[in-house]
Design a protein around this motif. Structure first.
Motif, PDB file in Angstrom:
ATOM      1  N   LYS A  30       0.824  -1.206   0.000  1.00  0.00           N
ATOM      2  CA  LYS A  30       0.000   0.000   0.000  1.00  0.00           C
ATOM      3  C   LYS A  30       0.857   1.253   0.000  1.00  0.00           C
ATOM      4  CE  LYS A  30      -3.811  -2.106   2.538  1.00  0.00           C
ATOM      5  NZ  LYS A  30      -4.547  -2.099   3.817  1.00  0.00           N
ATOM      6  N   ALA A  31       2.136   1.111   0.322  1.00  0.00           N
ATOM      7  CA  ALA A  31       3.048   2.251   0.385  1.00  0.00           C
ATOM      8  C   ALA A  31       4.348   1.892  -0.327  1.00  0.00           C
ATOM      9  CB  ALA A  31       3.345   2.630   1.837  1.00  0.00           C
ATOM     10  N   ALA A  32       4.972   2.923  -0.856  1.00  0.00           N
ATOM     11  CA  ALA A  32       6.244   2.748  -1.558  1.00  0.00           C
ATOM     12  C   ALA A  32       7.405   2.772  -0.566  1.00  0.00           C
ATOM     13  CB  ALA A  32       6.419   3.873  -2.571  1.00  0.00           C
ATOM     14  N   VAL A  33       8.508   2.196  -0.982  1.00  0.00           N
ATOM     15  CA  VAL A  33       9.749   2.305  -0.224  1.00  0.00           C
ATOM     16  C   VAL A  33      10.383   3.639  -0.616  1.00  0.00           C
ATOM     17  CG1 VAL A  33      12.074   1.374   0.066  1.00  0.00           C
ATOM     18  CG2 VAL A  33      10.110  -0.168  -0.007  1.00  0.00           C
ATOM     19  N   THR A  34      10.433   4.540   0.329  1.00  0.00           N
ATOM     20  CA  THR A  34      11.035   5.851   0.091  1.00  0.00           C
ATOM     21  C   THR A  34      12.554   5.736   0.184  1.00  0.00           C
ATOM     22  OG1 THR A  34      11.034   6.435   2.432  1.00  0.00           O
ATOM     23  CG2 THR A  34       9.033   6.983   1.156  1.00  0.00           C
ATOM     24  N   PRO A  35      13.286   6.750  -0.284  1.00  0.00           N
ATOM     25  CA  PRO A  35      14.739   6.704  -0.123  1.00  0.00           C
ATOM     26  C   PRO A  35      15.173   6.540   1.346  1.00  0.00           C
ATOM     27  CG  PRO A  35      14.187   8.336  -1.767  1.00  0.00           C
ATOM     28  CD  PRO A  35      12.874   7.866  -1.158  1.00  0.00           C
ATOM     29  N   ALA A  36      14.466   7.188   2.267  1.00  0.00           N
ATOM     30  CA  ALA A  36      14.821   7.068   3.693  1.00  0.00           C
ATOM     31  C   ALA A  36      14.610   5.639   4.187  1.00  0.00           C
ATOM     32  CB  ALA A  36      14.000   8.046   4.524  1.00  0.00           C
ATOM     33  N   VAL A  37      13.501   5.030   3.792  1.00  0.00           N
ATOM     34  CA  VAL A  37      13.245   3.641   4.200  1.00  0.00           C
ATOM     35  C   VAL A  37      14.229   2.703   3.497  1.00  0.00           C
ATOM     36  CG1 VAL A  37      11.563   1.748   4.139  1.00  0.00           C
ATOM     37  CG2 VAL A  37      10.833   4.041   4.807  1.00  0.00           C
ATOM     38  N   ALA A  38      14.570   2.993   2.257  1.00  0.00           N
ATOM     39  CA  ALA A  38      15.552   2.176   1.535  1.00  0.00           C
ATOM     40  C   ALA A  38      16.898   2.191   2.251  1.00  0.00           C
ATOM     41  CB  ALA A  38      15.708   2.675   0.102  1.00  0.00           C
ATOM     42  N   LEU A  39      17.302   3.349   2.741  1.00  0.00           N
ATOM     43  CA  LEU A  39      18.560   3.429   3.504  1.00  0.00           C
ATOM     44  C   LEU A  39      18.480   2.569   4.761  1.00  0.00           C
ATOM     45  CD1 LEU A  39      19.351   7.234   3.170  1.00  0.00           C
ATOM     46  CD2 LEU A  39      20.781   5.338   2.343  1.00  0.00           C
ATOM     47  N   ARG A  40      17.344   2.625   5.438  1.00  0.00           N
ATOM     48  CA  ARG A  40      17.166   1.841   6.660  1.00  0.00           C
ATOM     49  C   ARG A  40      17.161   0.343   6.361  1.00  0.00           C
ATOM     50  NH1 ARG A  40      15.022   5.190  10.853  1.00  0.00           N
ATOM     51  NH2 ARG A  40      14.631   7.298  10.098  1.00  0.00           N
ATOM     52  N   LEU A  41      16.421  -0.068   5.322  1.00  0.00           N
ATOM     53  CA  LEU A  41      16.383  -1.480   4.947  1.00  0.00           C
ATOM     54  C   LEU A  41      17.751  -1.975   4.505  1.00  0.00           C
ATOM     55  CD1 LEU A  41      13.029  -1.594   2.952  1.00  0.00           C
ATOM     56  CD2 LEU A  41      13.525  -2.810   5.091  1.00  0.00           C
ATOM     57  N   GLY A  42      18.435  -1.152   3.722  1.00  0.00           N
ATOM     58  CA  GLY A  42      19.768  -1.526   3.257  1.00  0.00           C
ATOM     59  C   GLY A  42      20.742  -1.742   4.393  1.00  0.00           C
ATOM     60  N   LYS A  43      20.640  -0.917   5.417  1.00  0.00           N
ATOM     61  CA  LYS A  43      21.510  -1.062   6.593  1.00  0.00           C
ATOM     62  C   LYS A  43      21.128  -2.302   7.379  1.00  0.00           C
ATOM     63  CE  LYS A  43      24.413   0.315   9.834  1.00  0.00           C
ATOM     64  NZ  LYS A  43      24.872  -0.929  10.440  1.00  0.00           N
ATOM     65  N   LEU A  44      19.820  -2.487   7.615  1.00  0.00           N
ATOM     66  CA  LEU A  44      19.352  -3.634   8.392  1.00  0.00           C
ATOM     67  C   LEU A  44      19.724  -4.951   7.726  1.00  0.00           C
ATOM     68  CD1 LEU A  44      17.553  -4.410  10.928  1.00  0.00           C
ATOM     69  CD2 LEU A  44      15.740  -4.748   9.249  1.00  0.00           C
ATOM     70  N   CYS A  45      19.538  -5.019   6.421  1.00  0.00           N
ATOM     71  CA  CYS A  45      19.767  -6.263   5.678  1.00  0.00           C
ATOM     72  C   CYS A  45      21.206  -6.409   5.191  1.00  0.00           C
ATOM     73  CB  CYS A  45      18.817  -6.342   4.487  1.00  0.00           C
ATOM     74  SG  CYS A  45      17.083  -6.344   4.942  1.00  0.00           S
ATOM     75  N   GLY A  46      21.958  -5.316   5.221  1.00  0.00           N
ATOM     76  CA  GLY A  46      23.346  -5.372   4.781  1.00  0.00           C
ATOM     77  C   GLY A  46      23.516  -5.408   3.272  1.00  0.00           C
ATOM     78  N   ASN A  47      22.468  -5.029   2.530  1.00  0.00           N
ATOM     79  CA  ASN A  47      22.558  -5.097   1.071  1.00  0.00           C
ATOM     80  C   ASN A  47      22.485  -3.724   0.404  1.00  0.00           C
ATOM     81  OD1 ASN A  47      19.867  -4.599   1.519  1.00  0.00           O
ATOM     82  ND2 ASN A  47      19.121  -6.425   0.489  1.00  0.00           N
ATOM     83  N   GLY A  48      22.478  -2.664   1.176  1.00  0.00           N
ATOM     84  CA  GLY A  48      22.487  -1.315   0.625  1.00  0.00           C
ATOM     85  C   GLY A  48      21.113  -0.844   0.187  1.00  0.00           C
ATOM     86  N   ALA A  49      20.989   0.464   0.054  1.00  0.00           N
ATOM     87  CA  ALA A  49      19.716   1.086  -0.295  1.00  0.00           C
ATOM     88  C   ALA A  49      19.356   0.909  -1.764  1.00  0.00           C
ATOM     89  CB  ALA A  49      19.759   2.575   0.042  1.00  0.00           C
TER      90      ALA A  49
END
Length: 92
Positions: A40-59
């Protein structure tokens, strides 16, 4: 594929943590995470940075997934409009 589908189907099960903990670790609300997971919502650049850090695969991977998804949806929505636009070729 919406990034939320990848998170829901592949990433979160592999991490083996509750969604509420994932939201807390990301520093986002549970509602924001659930909206992404439910597509229902897009991955924003800010969330992409957070996911990339959490998962270790980058934004970049998260942003590329979102961009591909957005383009595919828009291409279907605009199919008739796009069909009416000619493709021009440069004159030599």
């Amino acid at each position: 594929m919406h990034p939320g589908e990848m998170l829901r189907e592949d990433v979160l099960p592999a991490l083996g943590r509750p969604k509420t903990e994932i939201a807390r670790l990301l520093g986002i609300s549970r509602r924001t995470l659930y909206d992404i997971l439910e597509e229902k919502a897009a991955v924003t650049p800010a969330v992409a940075l957070r996911l990339g850090k959490l998962c270790g695969n980058g934004a970049a991977i998260w942003l590329r997934l979102q961009q591909r998804y957005d383009l595919a949806v828009l291409e279907q929505t605009m199919a008739a409009e796009l069909a009416a636009i000619p493709t021009l070729e440069a004159v030599a």
